[in-house]
Structures are given as C-alpha cells and as structure tokens.
Write an enzyme that holds these catalytic residues in place. Structure first.
Site, short mmCIF file in Angstrom:
data_model
loop_
_atom_site.label_atom_id
_atom_site.label_comp_id
_atom_site.label_asym_id
_atom_site.label_seq_id
_atom_site.Cartn_x
_atom_site.Cartn_y
_atom_site.Cartn_z
N ASP A 148 3.42 50.50 31.18
CA ASP A 148 3.55 51.02 31.98
C ASP A 148 1.44 51.72 32.38
OD1 ASP A 148 4.21 52.68 30.04
OD2 ASP A 148 5.60 54.24 31.65
N LYS A 204 7.86 48.05 25.39
CA LYS A 204 8.09 49.35 26.26
C LYS A 204 9.00 49.83 25.05
CE LYS A 204 8.89 51.69 29.40
NZ LYS A 204 8.24 52.75 30.62
N TYR A 248 13.39 35.75 30.38
CA TYR A 248 12.73 33.96 31.65
C TYR A 248 14.10 33.00 30.62
CZ TYR A 248 8.63 34.82 33.77
OH TYR A 248 7.64 34.87 34.69
N ASP A 295 3.19 37.71 31.82
CA ASP A 295 3.15 37.66 33.34
C ASP A 295 2.74 38.85 34.86
OD1 ASP A 295 3.69 35.38 36.12
OD2 ASP A 295 5.57 36.93 36.47
C1 IPM Z 1 2.73 31.83 36.29
C2 IPM Z 1 3.62 31.62 37.16
C3 IPM Z 1 5.48 31.58 36.33
C4 IPM Z 1 5.84 32.42 35.22
C5 IPM Z 1 5.92 31.32 37.54
C6 IPM Z 1 6.31 30.38 38.95
C7 IPM Z 1 7.51 30.83 36.57
O1 IPM Z 1 3.83 33.18 37.45
O2 IPM Z 1 3.06 30.77 34.58
O3 IPM Z 1 2.19 32.98 35.74
O4 IPM Z 1 6.35 33.51 36.44
O5 IPM Z 1 5.51 31.93 34.04
MG MG Z 2 2.78 34.37 36.54
#
Ligand code: IPM
Ligand code: MG
Length: 358
Positions: free
Chosen positions: A225, A193, A144, A249
């Site tokens: 997975d 992973k 990210y 996520d």
């Molecule tokens: C979450 C959301 C966010 C992320 C998005 C909206 C950027 O999916 O908080 O899980 O990917 O972290």
């Molecule tokens: Mg999310």
C-alpha cells in the site's frame, strides 16, 4: 553471427499490426549485424479459439518449446469475454504459456523517454526529465496459480484463491532482481504485505537472505500500500522493484501509467537460461485493430529486450533503442503519443522510420 528460431504469436486486435513492424526490425538488425531469423508463426489467443476451439493449441505450445524465443503481440478482446476462464485468451493462452514454459521472471521496465517527458501525469518537479524503474514480477506462482475453488461457507457459497510461495520461488526471483540491480543503480525495493500475510513474511525473510550475496546492492522493503503511494509521491526512489505475481500485476500498471505512454513499454518473461517471451505491456486495443493507428514501439523495444536477454547481443539491443530515441527526437508520433501540435503517423511509417535509423 547467429541463426535464431523465433516463434511468432501475433494474437488478437492490434497484435498483428505491431508484431509485423517488430519482425521487420528483427530482419533489419539481422542484415546489419549478420544474424538469420527463422520465423515460425502460430495462433494463440482469441484467433486460435476461433480456428481450433482452444486459445493455446498443442501445436502452438510445441512450437514455442522448440524455438529460441517467443515474440507475442497481444491476446484477448470483448469477442471472447463471455467464455469460461480456461478458454479465455488471458488465462487459457497467456497464463498457460507462462506456466508451461517456466517463464517465472517478468521484467517490466518503466522508462520515460526524454522526448516524451511531458506525457507523464506527474508534476515535472517530481518526475524531472527522466524516470527509469525496472519492475521484476514473479510470474508463475502465488495466487494466480494457487489452489482455488468454491465451497460451502458459514453464509452459503464462498469462493477462494490461495496465495502460496515457496522459498525456492522467492529466492530465484530475488536473484533475478539483484542481478538486474548490479547492472543498474544497485538498489532493490522488495514489495510485500508482511504486516499481514504469512507468504509475505517468508518473502521478506528470503529476499533479505539473498541480499547477503549482493553486498553492493542496497535493499529496502516496502508494504504494497505504501509502495503504491510512493510510486506517485516520489517515483525517483525506485530503481529495481521485486514483488509477487499479483502485487507485480498492479504495481507494474501503476508504474507504466507514470510514464504516460503505455504504448511505449516492452516486457520480457524469462525462464532459467536464455529462453524468453517478449511482448508489449499494452493490450489488444480491438477498436483500432488493422487501422494502421497502433504504436509499434513497445513491441519493437521488446525485440531489443530479446537481443539483450535471449541472444546476449547488447549492441543490437542498444541500436534498436537508439533508433527509437532518434525517431522520437525528430518529433515523429503515433496518435497515442501525439501532442496538440503533432501530425500523427501510422504504425507502418513508425516501423519504417525506426528501421531507417538502424
Ligand atoms: C498482465 C495482464 C495479465 C495478468 C492478464 C491479462 C491475465 O494483466 O500481463 O499484466 O494479470 O498477468
Ligand atoms: Mg496486468
């Protein structure tokens, strides 16, 4: 007794609907237990873009830095989807809040409430009448926030995003997971992973190292997975899950869906110390915004997490959680969790009932 400064970011869509009810719950708990709350409301997300041309104005970020905790509704919506990434509510507000405030530990409990056990899409013989998993997701590192860009590749233009983790980052999130496990069923599953990725090999080695400080906690490692599969095959295997930003996520969405009611699930994003941001897991649901249809329970339970993690007030947290359980046990349902025979109630009524039970 305490006086707390809470920065309130209602955000977009149903954000204002659900946060208003949660603020009412804060005030109600405050009255009962003798706490004072000062609410500092600021704009973040699409609404801030509309007003200031940026999703996270400096003034909002400053207010967040100066408060004791943040209560966030939801950000985003189709209206702002066409904007470049840095101006979109998701990256421009949410990711920036996480990184600027050092909110590296994201706690996402996936709990099935007894009264709603038939909402799960998993067969009853697998799920039983309860499920209680805590996903601890690393929130300010990995792909990210890694190096990214475009370059000329062998076959023309290519894009890349780098997954990188330092030992420091892995260690501190692992510590959060083990600490949480000590207060629960003393079982941590670390998801990676490591059969392919170098960053996962370091992840696994570091988590194993941290585990030595927690001899009472059982640690197992799972490839992501396989974990995705085990979550639906045998969800009761899991107590605390610790994993990277991107895997977290995905896995946390899967875990939330297993409970069958995403409108019920809270979250906390914590920095070192007591500071945190609290928000429901669900999105902004613009199609039902302002219609008194949204379920405020996820946001109200996020306030319970605020009491537990930022204010160290477990009794207040438990009082909110008990009130939610009681209202559900009486059969009250918002549209998202209503069954065929139920007469659904609105956002405001749900908030009011929970306050009455507190
Ligand atoms: C979450 C959301 C966010 C992320 C998005 C909206 C950027 O999916 O908080 O899980 O990917 O972290
Ligand atoms: Mg999310």
């Amino acid at each position: 007794m305490g006086s707390y400064h809470i920065t309130v970011l209602k955000g977009d869509g149903i954000g204002p609907d659900v946060v208003t009810e949660a603020m009412g719950v804060l005030e109600c708990v405050g009255k009962k237990y003798g706490h004072d709350f000062v609410f500092n409301e600021k704009l973040a997300g699409g609404c801030a873009y509309d007003a200031y041309g940026e999703p996270l104005p400096e003034e909002t970020l400053e207010a967040c830095k100066n408060g004791d905790a943040i209560l966030l509704g939801a950000v985003g919506g189709p209206k702002w989807d066409h904007l470049p990434a840095n101006l979109r509510p998701e990256a421009g507000a949410l990711l920036k809040l996480r990184s600027s405030l050092g909110l590296y530990a994201n706690l996402r409990p996936a709990i099935i409430h007894k009264a709603l056990s038939d909402a799960s899409p998993i067969k009853p013989e697998i799920i039983g009448d309860s499920l209680d998993i805590l996903v601890v997701r690393e929130l300010t590192g990995g792909i990210y926030f890694g190096e990214r860009g475009y370059r000329e590749g062998k076959h023309g233009e290519e894009a890349y995003d780098v997954e990188a983790y330092s030992e420091f980052e892995i260690k501190r999130i692992a510590v959060q997971a083990f600490e949480a496990a000590m207060k629960r069923n003393k079982h941590v599953t670390s998801i990676d992973k490591a059969n392919v990725l170098e960053s996962s090999k370091l992840w696994r080695r570091t988590v194993t190292e941290v585990a030595k400080d927690y001899p009472e906690v059982e640690l197992d490692h799972m490839y992501v997975d396989n974990a995705a599969m085990q979550l639906v095959r045998n969800p009761k295997h899991f107590d605390v899950i610790v994993t990277s930003n991107i895997f977290g996520d995905i896995i946390s969405d899967e875990a939330s869906q297993i409970t069958g009611s995403i409108g019920m699930l809270p979250s906390a994003s914590l920095a070192d110390g007591a500071f945190g941001m609290y928000e429901p897991i669900h999105g902004s649901a613009p199609d039902i915004a302002g219609q008194d249809k949204a379920n405020p329970i996820a946001t109200i339970l996020s306030v319970a997490m605020m009491f537990r993690y930022s204010f160290q007030k477990p009794d207040e947290a438990a009082a909110i959680e008990r009130a939610v359980d009681a209202v559900l046990a009486e059969g009250w349902r918002t549209p998202d969790i209503a069954g065929p025979g139920d007469v659904p109630i609105g956002t405001k009524k749900m908030g009011q009932l929970i306050r009455e039970h507190i």
